[in-house]
Design a protein around this motif. Structure first.
Motif, PDB file in Angstrom:
ATOM      1  N   GLU A   1      -8.432  -0.141  -1.209  1.00 20.40           N
ATOM      2  CA  GLU A   1      -8.802   0.864  -2.196  1.00 20.40           C
ATOM      3  C   GLU A   1     -10.178   0.562  -2.763  1.00 20.40           C
ATOM      4  O   GLU A   1     -10.499  -0.576  -3.090  1.00 20.40           O
ATOM      5  CB  GLU A   1      -7.768   0.888  -3.327  1.00 20.40           C
ATOM      6  CG  GLU A   1      -6.372   1.260  -2.851  1.00 20.40           C
ATOM      7  CD  GLU A   1      -5.397   1.303  -3.991  1.00 20.40           C
ATOM      8  OE1 GLU A   1      -5.827   0.999  -5.134  1.00 20.40           O
ATOM      9  OE2 GLU A   1      -4.224   1.642  -3.772  1.00 20.40           O
TER      10      GLU A   1
ATOM     11  N   PRO B   1      -3.629  -0.208   6.388  1.00 21.41           N
ATOM     12  CA  PRO B   1      -4.062   0.478   5.165  1.00 21.41           C
ATOM     13  C   PRO B   1      -5.452   0.043   4.750  1.00 21.41           C
ATOM     14  O   PRO B   1      -5.770  -1.140   4.731  1.00 21.41           O
ATOM     15  CB  PRO B   1      -3.002   0.053   4.130  1.00 21.41           C
ATOM     16  CG  PRO B   1      -2.426  -1.216   4.666  1.00 21.41           C
ATOM     17  CD  PRO B   1      -2.482  -1.088   6.163  1.00 21.41           C
TER      18      PRO B   1
ATOM     19  N   SER C   1       0.806  -1.224   0.000  1.00 24.38           N
ATOM     20  CA  SER C   1       0.000   0.000   0.000  1.00 24.38           C
ATOM     21  C   SER C   1       0.832   1.264   0.000  1.00 24.38           C
ATOM     22  O   SER C   1       0.281   2.365  -0.103  1.00 24.38           O
ATOM     23  CB  SER C   1      -0.933  -0.010   1.221  1.00 24.38           C
ATOM     24  OG  SER C   1      -0.172  -0.041   2.423  1.00 24.38           O
TER      25      SER C   1
END
Length: 225
Positions: free
Chosen positions: A127, A124, A62
């Motif tokens: 997305e 993270p 990430s």
């Protein structure tokens, strides 16, 4: 029953881990940590090493900062390597220096702090794939109904329909002029063909024998008739 296959890498990892585990235990015992405490130190060092490595692998794809994970990984690795080197004969385990006893005693608090920071650091976020915005022009074209084509007015029956002009015949292409010498040579070729085969030479054979275009062969054949 599936046969068990010995993996050399796995065996090597078990041997290396056992030796490192024993060295950490011996160092902790020499520094005054007796009983189950001495056995807990190798587990603490190895767990911190594994936790830091797992955190590194999760942060790398990430692009997140990995300095904290690297710091705790290096700390656990230094503790493991330090115990292996110290118990290799370079350190008198019967007379451990005071600073080493202080480091061993303070290790549990340091390992707990590192493990807590690694576990509770923000991971993270995955997305999100945003859906493409709809094309306004295409949507308007789909919603807009096609306009009906205008229907021509019916032709009244009384209105005379003009007659179409008769098609003019297409004039035949004019044959090219043929030199007299070429006609003479072609006549010899035609006579030779007739003498050998008993048939008149056709246009295609004449064109091949003379090596001329088809239009020029037609013109030569017209002169030979």
């Amino acid at each position: 029953m599936r046969s068990l296959r010995v993996d050399a890498v796995l065996v090597q990892a078990v041997i290396a881990g056992s030796l490192s585990f024993a060295h950490l235990h011996d160092l902790a015992a020499a520094a005054g940590q007796s009983g189950w405490k001495a056995w807990a130190y190798p587990i603490s060092v190895d767990l911190l090493l594994v936790a830091a490595w797992r955190k590194l692998r999760s942060l790398r794809p990430s692009g997140e900062p990995v300095r904290a994970a690297w710091f705790w990984f290096a700390t656990a690795l230094a503790a493991s390597l330090g115990a292996n080197v110290a118990t290799a004969g370079l350190l008198d385990l019967d007379h451990v220096p005071d600073w080493l006893s202080i480091l061993v005693a303070g290790w549990p608090a340091l390992a707990f702090l590192g493990g807590t920071l690694l576990v509770h650091s923000p991971s993270p976020a995955p997305e999100r794939q945003e859906a493409p915005a709809p094309d306004v022009s295409e949507a308007s074209n789909l919603q807009r109904a096609p306009e009906p084509e205008p229907v021509p007015d019916a032709v009244e029956a009384t209105e005379p329909v003009p007659a179409l002009p008769a098609a003019q015949p297409t004039p035949a292409p004019a044959l090219p002029a043929v030199p007299a010498a070429l006609v003479t040579h072609a006549r010899k070729v035609a006579d030779d063909h007739h003498a050998r085969t008993g048939h008149r030479i056709d246009t295609d054979t004449l064109r091949v024998r003379l090596g001329v275009p088809a239009q020029l062969a037609d013109a030569i054949a017209a002169h030979l008739t």
